[in-house]
Design an enzyme around this catalytic site. Structure first.
Site, PDB file in Angstrom:
ATOM      1  N   ASP A 106       0.851  -1.194   0.000  1.00 37.83           N
ATOM      2  CA  ASP A 106       0.000   0.000   0.000  1.00 37.83           C
ATOM      3  C   ASP A 106       0.896   1.256   0.000  1.00 37.83           C
ATOM      4  O   ASP A 106       2.112   1.154   0.250  1.00 37.83           O
ATOM      5  CB  ASP A 106      -0.895  -0.064   1.243  1.00 37.83           C
ATOM      6  CG  ASP A 106      -2.115   0.838   1.150  1.00 37.83           C
ATOM      7  OD1 ASP A 106      -2.474   1.251   0.034  1.00 37.83           O
ATOM      8  OD2 ASP A 106      -2.725   1.125   2.207  1.00 37.83           O
TER       9      ASP A 106
ATOM     10  N   GLY B 283      -9.922   4.553   1.855  1.00 40.50           N
ATOM     11  CA  GLY B 283     -10.753   5.096   2.931  1.00 40.50           C
ATOM     12  C   GLY B 283     -12.070   4.369   3.084  1.00 40.50           C
ATOM     13  O   GLY B 283     -13.105   4.986   3.346  1.00 40.50           O
TER      14      GLY B 283
HETATM   15  P1  13P Z   1      -9.346   3.158   5.971  1.00 41.51           P
HETATM   16  O1  13P Z   1      -8.233   3.357   6.958  1.00 41.51           O
HETATM   17  O2  13P Z   1     -10.345   4.243   5.980  1.00 41.51           O
HETATM   18  O3  13P Z   1      -9.957   1.809   6.115  1.00 41.51           O
HETATM   19  O4  13P Z   1      -8.671   3.213   4.509  1.00 41.51           O
HETATM   20  C1  13P Z   1      -7.751   2.239   4.151  1.00 41.51           C
HETATM   21  C2  13P Z   1      -6.959   2.619   2.960  1.00 41.51           C
HETATM   22  O5  13P Z   1      -7.427   3.304   2.073  1.00 41.51           O
HETATM   23  C3  13P Z   1      -5.588   2.099   2.889  1.00 41.51           C
HETATM   24  O6  13P Z   1      -4.874   2.634   1.820  1.00 41.51           O
END
Ligand code: 13P
Length: 286
Positions: free
Chosen positions: A82, A208
């Protein structure tokens, strides 16, 4: 069908319009729990690691955990890095065997982001891996990366040119979404997803995910959001189920680590099941 390239999972989800959960795991227990939940529901799943998790565990041990935990699994799973602005971590994870990476050049000027993302795509192809790209920072701080400031959005033309010129496989647009807990239901620019997909039909990554409503997920998935990121919900579940167990251990003055792990695993699996069902990927394993 065990570990697969990211796009084997996402192309299908995009075509058939369901969402695949991409859970940010934090250790071996959470990794195992989300994979177990996906296997139980016959669903594909994406496991993601933040740069912070890579650094805290080490890419070698983390990848060994991934390999062992997914060895006997018969649903499609894929390992993704990520938000990573650090090219050396991208290279390290690609060399280890991560299936895909998000090069996060969103703090760079668009032209420089485009140039570097195109380089990452070439590098990833060398390992048979895929690349997610983004041009606007997603609001909110996630594992030390990002900022709480909404920095606005680029034009549709800029977004389309970025997708075309870099050759990325997945695009993560800002649509009013944010990492962390929303103070109220977010107001999302759903149309932006449709506008992008209508011209450049690439699967869209929805960041998100924690705190969005079922109706928002259904709408966004129907428009082309195929990868749905969930991090905060996992962290909260992990910490809150640990706390509940520890409070009960204190009340009983009974201290047994394996039973803590059992309780946390059950809670993380339940959280994962709930999201997989909401995104419509239950029974979609092949
Ligand atoms: P959240 O923390 O809102 O679950 O989002 C996760 C995300 O987009 C990781 O890149």
């Amino acid at each position: 069908m065990p570990v697969l390239p990211l796009m084997d999972i996402l192309d299908r989800a995009f075509r058939e319009r369901y969402g695949v959960a991409a859970f940010n795991v934090v250790n071996d227990l959470t990794l195992e729990a989300v994979v177990a939940a996906a296997a139980e529901l016959s669903s594909p799943v994406i496991v993601q690691t933040s740069v912070k998790t890579v650094r805290s565990i080490g890419s070698k041990l983390l990848f060994a955990m991934w390999r062992e935990i997914t060895a006997g699994v018969d649903v499609p799973v894929s390992l993704h890095l990520d938000h990573c602005p650090d090219r050396s971590v991208i290279t390290e994870c690609l060399k280890r065997g991560w299936n895909s990476v998000l090069f996060d050049g969103s703090r760079l000027p668009v032209e420089e982001n485009l140039r570097q993302t195109a380089e990452v795509v070439i590098e990833a192809r060398h390992y048979g891996a895929h690349v997610e790209g983004e041009i606007e920072p997603i609001t909110g701080v996630e594992d030390g990366i990002g900022s709480d400031e909404d920095t606005g959005r680029e034009s549709l033309d800029v977004a389309l040119r970025f997708i075309r010129a870099t050759g990325i496989d997945v695009f993560a647009p800002a649509i009013g979404n944010a990492h962390g807990m929303y103070k109220q239901t977010p107001h999302l620019d759903m149309q932006r997803v449709s506008d992008i997909v209508a011209v450049e039909p690439v699967p869209i990554a929805l960041h998100g995910g924690t705190g969005m409503t079922d109706a928002q997920f259904v709408d966004l998935i129907s428009r082309g959001c195929a990868k749905i990121n969930i991090s905060t919900a996992l962290k909260m579940t992990f910490m809150q189920s640990s706390l509940a167990h520890l409070e009960s251990a204190r009340a009983k003055d009974k201290w047994d680590p394996p039973s803590l792990f059992t309780d946390v695993r059950a809670a993380v699996m339940e959280m994962a099941r709930a999201h997989i069902r909401r995104f419509g990927s239950e029974g979609k394993a092949w």
